[in-house]
Design a protein around this motif. Structure first.
Motif, PDB file in Angstrom:
ATOM      1  N   ASP A  32       0.855  -1.179   0.000  1.00  0.00           N
ATOM      2  CA  ASP A  32       0.000   0.000   0.000  1.00  0.00           C
ATOM      3  C   ASP A  32       0.895   1.235   0.000  1.00  0.00           C
ATOM      4  OD1 ASP A  32      -2.577  -1.156   0.116  1.00  0.00           O
ATOM      5  OD2 ASP A  32      -2.488  -1.331   2.287  1.00  0.00           O
ATOM      6  N   VAL A  33       0.259   2.381  -0.077  1.00  0.00           N
ATOM      7  CA  VAL A  33       0.975   3.656  -0.008  1.00  0.00           C
ATOM      8  C   VAL A  33       0.140   4.593   0.863  1.00  0.00           C
ATOM      9  CG1 VAL A  33      -0.099   4.523  -2.151  1.00  0.00           C
ATOM     10  CG2 VAL A  33       2.111   5.444  -1.415  1.00  0.00           C
ATOM     11  N   THR A  34       0.807   5.393   1.692  1.00  0.00           N
ATOM     12  CA  THR A  34       0.085   6.361   2.512  1.00  0.00           C
ATOM     13  C   THR A  34      -0.383   7.515   1.628  1.00  0.00           C
ATOM     14  OG1 THR A  34       2.049   7.658   3.068  1.00  0.00           O
ATOM     15  CG2 THR A  34       1.469   5.818   4.568  1.00  0.00           C
ATOM     16  N   ALA A  35      -1.350   8.277   2.121  1.00  0.00           N
ATOM     17  CA  ALA A  35      -1.860   9.430   1.375  1.00  0.00           C
ATOM     18  C   ALA A  35      -0.749  10.442   1.115  1.00  0.00           C
ATOM     19  CB  ALA A  35      -3.013  10.070   2.136  1.00  0.00           C
ATOM     20  N   GLU A  36       0.113  10.678   2.100  1.00  0.00           N
ATOM     21  CA  GLU A  36       1.202  11.642   1.928  1.00  0.00           C
ATOM     22  C   GLU A  36       2.186  11.166   0.859  1.00  0.00           C
ATOM     23  OE1 GLU A  36       4.566  14.127   4.458  1.00  0.00           O
ATOM     24  OE2 GLU A  36       3.301  12.687   5.518  1.00  0.00           O
ATOM     25  N   ALA A  37       2.528   9.885   0.895  1.00  0.00           N
ATOM     26  CA  ALA A  37       3.442   9.351  -0.124  1.00  0.00           C
ATOM     27  C   ALA A  37       2.789   9.373  -1.498  1.00  0.00           C
ATOM     28  CB  ALA A  37       3.878   7.937   0.248  1.00  0.00           C
ATOM     29  N   PRO A  65      12.903   1.463   0.172  1.00  0.00           N
ATOM     30  CA  PRO A  65      12.195   1.374  -1.104  1.00  0.00           C
ATOM     31  C   PRO A  65      12.807   2.401  -2.051  1.00  0.00           C
ATOM     32  CG  PRO A  65      10.856   2.544   0.489  1.00  0.00           C
ATOM     33  CD  PRO A  65      12.093   2.106   1.204  1.00  0.00           C
ATOM     34  N   MET A  66      13.355   1.926  -3.137  1.00  0.00           N
ATOM     35  CA  MET A  66      14.014   2.795  -4.111  1.00  0.00           C
ATOM     36  C   MET A  66      13.025   3.102  -5.225  1.00  0.00           C
ATOM     37  SD  MET A  66      17.050   3.015  -2.783  1.00  0.00           S
ATOM     38  CE  MET A  66      18.212   3.465  -4.039  1.00  0.00           C
ATOM     39  N   CYS A  67      12.835   4.378  -5.532  1.00  0.00           N
ATOM     40  CA  CYS A  67      11.886   4.828  -6.544  1.00  0.00           C
ATOM     41  C   CYS A  67      12.659   5.287  -7.777  1.00  0.00           C
ATOM     42  CB  CYS A  67      11.043   5.967  -5.972  1.00  0.00           C
ATOM     43  SG  CYS A  67       9.706   6.501  -7.046  1.00  0.00           S
ATOM     44  N   TYR A  68      12.312   4.707  -8.923  1.00  0.00           N
ATOM     45  CA  TYR A  68      13.012   5.001 -10.169  1.00  0.00           C
ATOM     46  C   TYR A  68      12.018   5.321 -11.275  1.00  0.00           C
ATOM     47  CZ  TYR A  68      16.710   2.216  -7.922  1.00  0.00           C
ATOM     48  OH  TYR A  68      17.643   1.709  -7.053  1.00  0.00           O
ATOM     49  N   PRO A  69      12.445   6.111 -12.277  1.00  0.00           N
ATOM     50  CA  PRO A  69      11.631   6.218 -13.483  1.00  0.00           C
ATOM     51  C   PRO A  69      11.539   4.832 -14.135  1.00  0.00           C
ATOM     52  CG  PRO A  69      13.267   7.971 -13.417  1.00  0.00           C
ATOM     53  CD  PRO A  69      13.608   7.008 -12.311  1.00  0.00           C
ATOM     54  N   LEU A 110       3.549  -4.510   3.377  1.00  0.00           N
ATOM     55  CA  LEU A 110       4.390  -3.318   3.323  1.00  0.00           C
ATOM     56  C   LEU A 110       3.577  -2.096   2.912  1.00  0.00           C
ATOM     57  CD1 LEU A 110       7.395  -4.879   1.358  1.00  0.00           C
ATOM     58  CD2 LEU A 110       7.045  -4.793   3.833  1.00  0.00           C
ATOM     59  N   THR A 111       3.796  -0.990   3.597  1.00  0.00           N
ATOM     60  CA  THR A 111       3.195   0.285   3.220  1.00  0.00           C
ATOM     61  C   THR A 111       4.320   1.279   2.972  1.00  0.00           C
ATOM     62  OG1 THR A 111       1.199  -0.123   4.520  1.00  0.00           O
ATOM     63  CG2 THR A 111       1.642   2.161   3.922  1.00  0.00           C
ATOM     64  N   ILE A 112       4.319   1.877   1.784  1.00  0.00           N
ATOM     65  CA  ILE A 112       5.329   2.880   1.445  1.00  0.00           C
ATOM     66  C   ILE A 112       4.858   4.220   1.989  1.00  0.00           C
ATOM     67  CG2 ILE A 112       6.490   4.093  -0.428  1.00  0.00           C
ATOM     68  CD1 ILE A 112       6.341   1.448  -2.022  1.00  0.00           C
ATOM     69  N   ASP A 113       5.733   4.848   2.756  1.00  0.00           N
ATOM     70  CA  ASP A 113       5.470   6.156   3.356  1.00  0.00           C
ATOM     71  C   ASP A 113       6.604   7.088   2.964  1.00  0.00           C
ATOM     72  OD1 ASP A 113       4.239   8.129   4.845  1.00  0.00           O
ATOM     73  OD2 ASP A 113       4.526   7.151   6.786  1.00  0.00           O
ATOM     74  N   VAL A 114       6.461   8.363   3.262  1.00  0.00           N
ATOM     75  CA  VAL A 114       7.506   9.340   2.985  1.00  0.00           C
ATOM     76  C   VAL A 114       7.704  10.189   4.232  1.00  0.00           C
ATOM     77  CG1 VAL A 114       5.930  11.072   1.992  1.00  0.00           C
ATOM     78  CG2 VAL A 114       8.347  11.047   1.304  1.00  0.00           C
ATOM     79  N   VAL A 115       8.965  10.506   4.533  1.00  0.00           N
ATOM     80  CA  VAL A 115       9.312  11.327   5.688  1.00  0.00           C
ATOM     81  C   VAL A 115      10.381  12.324   5.261  1.00  0.00           C
ATOM     82  CG1 VAL A 115       8.742   9.554   7.403  1.00  0.00           C
ATOM     83  CG2 VAL A 115      11.072   9.688   6.492  1.00  0.00           C
ATOM     84  N   ASP A 116      10.572  13.353   6.071  1.00  0.00           N
ATOM     85  CA  ASP A 116      11.654  14.295   5.823  1.00  0.00           C
ATOM     86  C   ASP A 116      12.986  13.606   6.067  1.00  0.00           C
ATOM     87  OD1 ASP A 116       9.918  16.381   5.227  1.00  0.00           O
ATOM     88  OD2 ASP A 116       9.845  17.078   7.306  1.00  0.00           O
ATOM     89  N   GLY A 117      13.977  13.958   5.298  1.00  0.00           N
ATOM     90  CA  GLY A 117      15.312  13.390   5.461  1.00  0.00           C
ATOM     91  C   GLY A 117      15.918  13.044   4.113  1.00  0.00           C
ATOM     92  N   PRO A 127      16.843  14.314  -4.031  1.00  0.00           N
ATOM     93  CA  PRO A 127      17.092  15.767  -4.054  1.00  0.00           C
ATOM     94  C   PRO A 127      15.991  16.608  -3.413  1.00  0.00           C
ATOM     95  CG  PRO A 127      17.271  14.814  -6.273  1.00  0.00           C
ATOM     96  CD  PRO A 127      16.717  13.753  -5.373  1.00  0.00           C
ATOM     97  N   GLU A 128      14.874  16.001  -3.071  1.00  0.00           N
ATOM     98  CA  GLU A 128      13.718  16.733  -2.545  1.00  0.00           C
ATOM     99  C   GLU A 128      13.750  16.918  -1.030  1.00  0.00           C
ATOM    100  OE1 GLU A 128      11.411  17.989  -4.673  1.00  0.00           O
ATOM    101  OE2 GLU A 128      12.617  17.153  -6.306  1.00  0.00           O
ATOM    102  N   GLY A 129      14.765  16.366  -0.349  1.00  0.00           N
ATOM    103  CA  GLY A 129      14.817  16.472   1.111  1.00  0.00           C
ATOM    104  C   GLY A 129      13.836  15.544   1.810  1.00  0.00           C
ATOM    105  N   LYS A 130      13.392  14.528   1.098  1.00  0.00           N
ATOM    106  CA  LYS A 130      12.483  13.526   1.656  1.00  0.00           C
ATOM    107  C   LYS A 130      13.033  12.151   1.315  1.00  0.00           C
ATOM    108  CE  LYS A 130       8.252  16.206   1.677  1.00  0.00           C
ATOM    109  NZ  LYS A 130       8.070  16.263   3.111  1.00  0.00           N
ATOM    110  N   ARG A 131      12.502  11.133   2.012  1.00  0.00           N
ATOM    111  CA  ARG A 131      12.890   9.765   1.681  1.00  0.00           C
ATOM    112  C   ARG A 131      11.698   8.853   1.888  1.00  0.00           C
ATOM    113  NH1 ARG A 131      14.602   6.301   5.933  1.00  0.00           N
ATOM    114  NH2 ARG A 131      14.411   7.300   7.937  1.00  0.00           N
ATOM    115  N   PHE A 132      11.624   7.852   1.026  1.00  0.00           N
ATOM    116  CA  PHE A 132      10.599   6.831   1.189  1.00  0.00           C
ATOM    117  C   PHE A 132      11.080   5.828   2.219  1.00  0.00           C
ATOM    118  CE2 PHE A 132       9.558   8.223  -3.184  1.00  0.00           C
ATOM    119  CZ  PHE A 132       8.234   8.565  -2.973  1.00  0.00           C
ATOM    120  N   LEU A 133      10.151   5.259   2.954  1.00  0.00           N
ATOM    121  CA  LEU A 133      10.477   4.186   3.884  1.00  0.00           C
ATOM    122  C   LEU A 133       9.319   3.201   3.906  1.00  0.00           C
ATOM    123  CD1 LEU A 133       8.775   4.576   6.773  1.00  0.00           C
ATOM    124  CD2 LEU A 133      10.407   6.398   7.035  1.00  0.00           C
ATOM    125  N   ILE A 134       9.613   2.030   4.440  1.00  0.00           N
ATOM    126  CA  ILE A 134       8.612   0.962   4.528  1.00  0.00           C
ATOM    127  C   ILE A 134       8.100   0.871   5.948  1.00  0.00           C
ATOM    128  CG2 ILE A 134       8.336  -1.565   4.515  1.00  0.00           C
ATOM    129  CD1 ILE A 134       8.341  -0.414   1.728  1.00  0.00           C
TER     130      ILE A 134
END
Length: 150
Positions: A32-37, A65-69, A110-117, A127-134
């Motif tokens: 899944d993915v959180t609303a913020e992610a 979780p690595m995000c790629y084009p 697993l739920t993909i979320d995003v946090v600052d860092g 480069p956005e100052g954020k990172r995905f995490l599980i």
């Protein structure tokens, strides 16, 4: 060559479920993915085009979780398709992990979320100052049965 899916497609988590019972639907998912992610993925897709995830196996940046084009990371026969993230306005975002790592994680949702860092150097959010995490939890009895793991 893209491996055959091993799990039903994911649903979008618009908010964390109030209980594990609410998390289980008639079509269980492994991802899944959180609303913020999801909102962040809309922004990243506008910048980079269609995206995909590969759950890192622990090298270099831990287990992120690595995000790629799409097309940037080559999926092979050793990768398992965990499911697709469905985000409004975007094509489904495929999520993969190596088969050897999946053997350890196959009982986990697993739920993909995003946090600052700072994220991994090769992942598009870096480069956005954020990172995905599980965020993870153990599969419920119903999910285990649906995936043939009971």
């Amino acid at each position: 060559m893209t491996p055959e899916p091993t799990a039903p497609e994911a649903r979008v988590a618009t908010a964390p479920p109030a209980s594990v019972a609410e998390a289980v639907t008639s079509t269980p998912s492994r991802v899944d993915v959180t609303a913020e992610a999801a909102a962040f993925l809309v922004r990243l897709t506008a910048q980079h085009g269609p995206l995909m995830f590969h759950q890192s196996g622990g090298c270099c940046d831990g287990s992120s979780p690595m995000c790629y084009p799409v097309g940037f990371f080559r999926i092979g026969a050793v990768d398992v398709h965990l499911g697709d993230l469905h985000v409004d306005g975007l094509d489904p975002i495929e999520v993969y992990m190596s088969r050897s790592q999946f053997e350890y994680w196959k009982y986990t949702h697993l739920t993909i979320d995003v946090v600052d860092g700072r994220g991994a150097g090769f992942s598009v959010e870096s480069p956005e100052g954020k990172r995905f995490l599980i965020r993870s939890r153990m599969l419920t009895d119903d999910e285990l049965s649906a995936f043939g793991l009971a």
